[in-house]
Design a protein around this motif. Sequence first.
Motif, PDB file in Angstrom:
ATOM      1  N   CYS A  74     -18.101 -25.291 -11.948  1.00 29.51           N
ATOM      2  CA  CYS A  74     -17.623 -24.095 -11.801  1.00 29.51           C
ATOM      3  C   CYS A  74     -16.519 -23.740 -12.940  1.00 29.51           C
ATOM      4  N   ARG A 133     -16.632 -20.466 -15.657  1.00 25.99           N
ATOM      5  CA  ARG A 133     -15.675 -19.439 -15.661  1.00 25.99           C
ATOM      6  C   ARG A 133     -15.186 -19.207 -17.161  1.00 25.99           C
ATOM      7  N   VAL A 156     -20.132 -17.812  -7.371  1.00 21.86           N
ATOM      8  CA  VAL A 156     -20.023 -19.112  -7.129  1.00 21.86           C
ATOM      9  C   VAL A 156     -19.720 -19.359  -5.661  1.00 21.86           C
ATOM     10  N   MET A 168     -19.246 -22.850  -3.191  1.00 19.27           N
ATOM     11  CA  MET A 168     -19.083 -24.172  -3.180  1.00 19.27           C
ATOM     12  C   MET A 168     -19.671 -24.608  -1.920  1.00 19.27           C
ATOM     13  N   ALA A 187     -14.060 -20.684  -7.394  1.00 23.15           N
ATOM     14  CA  ALA A 187     -15.272 -20.454  -6.547  1.00 23.15           C
ATOM     15  C   ALA A 187     -14.982 -19.117  -5.737  1.00 23.15           C
TER      16      ALA A 187
END
Length: 124
Positions: A64, A68, A78, A80, A98
């Motif tokens: 992640c 980013r 995203v 998780m 996230a």
Amino acid sequence: MARVLIADDDADIRDLVDFKLTQSGHEVTAVEDGMAALRAVREQLPDLALLDIRMPGMSGLDVCRELRAAAETANIPVIMITARSQEGDVEVGFEAGADDYIIKPFSPRELSSRVTALLARVER
């Protein structure tokens, strides 16, 4: 529908998520670890990524953060997916970038609804 990347080292969960999202009309790419997730993103940008936090080699948190950090992937939504349910774990997930956080075990229907909702928010 959307291109969705799933990265989870648990084959049963990966297969379940793949089945449910494919059934919902999404094009799914399923991989078993963080490095494979980054390779898959480079091959074809997904519309959304579902990342398990605990994977061998590179965690979902690290994936992640990598997404980013790069301009071409910074806006990929995203979610998780993890068994880590403590408040601090959730906070770390959001700090990594996230957009949503789903705790295992989860309902496949809930997962599909969250994917749909996040994709709808991004399209606006």
